[in-house]
Design an enzyme around this catalytic site. Structure first.
Site, PDB file in Angstrom:
ATOM      1  CG  ASP A 197      -1.770   1.149   1.477  1.00  0.00           C
ATOM      2  OD1 ASP A 197      -1.814   2.033   0.600  1.00  0.00           O
ATOM      3  OD2 ASP A 197      -2.448   1.187   2.534  1.00  0.00           O
ATOM      4  CG  HIS A 370      -4.436   4.170   3.513  1.00  0.00           C
ATOM      5  ND1 HIS A 370      -4.472   3.035   2.741  1.00  0.00           N
ATOM      6  CD2 HIS A 370      -5.659   4.729   3.412  1.00  0.00           C
ATOM      7  CE1 HIS A 370      -5.669   2.922   2.180  1.00  0.00           C
ATOM      8  NE2 HIS A 370      -6.409   3.945   2.570  1.00  0.00           N
TER       9      HIS A 370
END
Ligand SMILES: [Zn+2]
Ligand SMILES: [Zn+2]
Length: 557
Positions: A197, A370
């Site tokens: 990610d 995130h």
């Protein structure tokens, strides 16, 4: 002679935010990780959803051994109904694996699409999933939705670790941090490729913990005297829990507004991810029955989505909730890139009504799901991959993620800045990009899949930006010369109004074009219309620097 190859093919999610999908292939067999979608941008008029072009999966349908979903967000799960329908149409029905909450969300989505035969399997992190030549394993991660996982795909050649969306939250709301020890173990045994990610690869430091948001929400709530409307992602079940907790502390009832909010909270409650005290939930239509300082409304619409509950409220167009002066609207989310304008429009409408608005600029009432730079480095150091393929980010963040990998000591030659449709092939001799496969976008209008080169879409875009000219010209059947003044009708053309002499100039231009065509003995109606179309478009562009649609109609009398 070299052994079987490993191929990792991202079909979406690179160079963009959304529609994550990856085909991991070993010895000719495929496991698909994630089937996500993307929401349309403002230019994609009339389009409801954007899917990755998954032609590759259609062509290789027989070779797919499993589909694994990392978590329940739309950009990872949303395209599953379309993918399954297409595979089922070919008589293929590969099993789908994920954690309980994600599978529950998948089931509800597939039900809406009347896909009852899909083989859904909820598995726990650590369970062994056999899929052709792969042993697949989920590893618990933290993110802005419960039950998020990384996927380890073990093959004879080595292990591919797809992180899914993650942060390293040391104090998650559900007390279930990422499985650090399993990640370290995988690293010790050797990770061949990390597909990680990249969303926050541009943010230094560590992301704040989700559990830090609750106290700030409560602090904001305590300053409100009137009603409170909180908007957040409907899938952010921990955030909803924290709103409920803050409301409970301040003795306010909670109403859920918006279809996806009610649906997700329903699923979350049934699986024990969210706990609402008895008697605390009220129906939206009951809000008016309570004093203003006794109510919190939790609503969808944090992204300014056109049909969302909050957007409707902001436009005085919601059936149950009418906002008014004294209400406070709390945005417990930040806009996804591309949604900024829709959000600021909504905020301004709320001010017009007289509401107070609190956003993340005013108080730390949102935490990203995130990880920031230090967390991405921590992942790299824990799993020590041989090769790195940054995913889930625009090209800038993919590059930055690669630089972080370099900083922790990975050879730049082993870091691959990829693209949608670009397969990374790995064998015992090394890793390299190979010839691209078909990838791109598929537009969904309602439930139908359209061609990305859809002319209707192109037309709608042109019409919305530059308007339309309709030209009706009459020519003589004898000599092809224009008979009387052509008619020029225009709608939505910038910088033009009825009195404009440009319209007169266009009429003269039409007569000129038609007379010249008559001299050249061009009499085919089609050909004349084509001629008018091209010359008028060029003429209008030279004057207005705009490209309205030009629709000529030529009639012979
Ligand atoms: Zn995502
Ligand atoms: Zn996510």
């Amino acid at each position: 002679m070299s052994g079987p190859k490993l191929r990792v093919l991202p079909l979406g999610g690179l160079g963009e935010i959304g529609k994550n999908m990856m085909a991991v292939e070993y010895d000719g067999r495929i496991v698909v990780v994630d089937t996500g979608l993307r929401f349309p941008t403002a230019e994609m008029l009339g389009i409801d959803l954007v899917l990755p072009d998954f032609t590759y999966l259609k062509e290789r349908a027989e070779d797919i051994d499993a589909i694994v979903i990392t978590h329940g967000h739309e950009d990872h799960l949303g395209a599953l109904p379309w993918v399954m329908r297409e595979l089922n149409r070919q008589g293929v029905n590969p099993p789908v694996y994920s954690t309980r909450l994600t599978i529950a969300m998948a089931r509800s989505k597939l039900d809406e699409h009347k896909l009852k035969e899909v083989d859904l399997n909820d598995v726990r992190p650590g369970d062994e999933i056999a899929a052709g030549p792969f042993d697949v394993e989920l590893v618990r991660m933290t993110h802005s939705i419960p039950d998020a996982c990384a996927v380890a795909l073990h093959t004879e050649l080595g292990t591919v670790l797809v992180t899914g969306d993650y942060k390293f939250d040391q104090t998650p709301v559900d007390d279930k941090p990422a499985d650090f020890s399993r990640l370290a173990e995988l690293g010790r045994d050797g990770i061949l490729l990390l597909a990680g990610d990249s969303t926050n690869a541009d943010r230094p430091g560590y992301s704040p913990s989700e559990s830090g948001v609750g106290p700030h929400l409560e602090e904001v709530f305590s300053r409100c005297e009137g009603r409170i409307v909180v908007t957040a992602f409907a899938s952010n079940i921990h955030r909803v829990q924290q709103v409920v907790d803050a409301a409970s502390e301040l003795d306010r009832k909670v109403a859920l507004v918006g279809r996806s909010m009610r649906k997700n909270v329903g699923i979350g409650r049934s699986l024990g991810h969210i706990d609402v005290p008895d008697g605390m939930l009220i129906q939206p239509q009951e809000v008016e029955d309570f004093p203003d300082h006794r109510v919190v409304v939790i609503s969808t619409g944090s992204q300014g989505e056109p049909l969302s509950a909050l957007r409707r409220m902001a436009h005085n167009d919601h059936r149950q909730i009418q906002l008014r002066r004294g209400d406070t609207v709390v945005f417990s989310a930040t806009p996804i890139p591309g949604n900024e304008r829709a959000v600021s429009d909504t905020v301004d409408r709320l001010y017009q009504i007289g509401c107070d608005v609190v956003t993340t600029a005013d108080a730390p009432i949102h935490a990203s799901g995130h990880g920031y730079q230090e967390e991405l480095k921590l992942m790299l150091n824990l799993v020590k991959p041989r090769y790195v393929l940054p995913v889930h980010g625009d090209h800038k963040r993919i590059r930055l993620h690669g630089q972080l990998a370099e900083q922790v000591g990975i050879d730049p030659d082993d870091i691959f800045a990829g693209d949608n449709g670009l397969p990374l092939e790995i064998d015992e001799h090394g890793a390299r990009f190979v010839d691209p496969e078909q990838a791109g976008m598929i537009f969904v209008d309602g439930v139908d899949i359209g061609d990305p080169a859809d002319t209707a879409l192109r037309d709608r875009r042109t019409l919305s930006a530059d308007g339309i000219f309709i030209v009706v010209a009459t020519i003589s059947g004898q000599d092809g010369k224009p008979v009387h003044d052509p008619e020029v009708i225009f709608r939505g053309v910038p910088f033009m109004d009825d009195s404009d002499e440009l319209a007169e100039e266009i009429r003269r231009e039409i007569e000129l074009i038609l007379s010249r065509a008559a001299d050249d003995k061009i009499r085919e109606i089609e050909e004349l219309q084509q001629e008018l179309h091209e010359e008028l478009a060029a003429f209008v562009y030279s004057r207005l620097k705009r490209r309205p649609m030009v629709l000529p109609v030529v009639v012979e009398v």
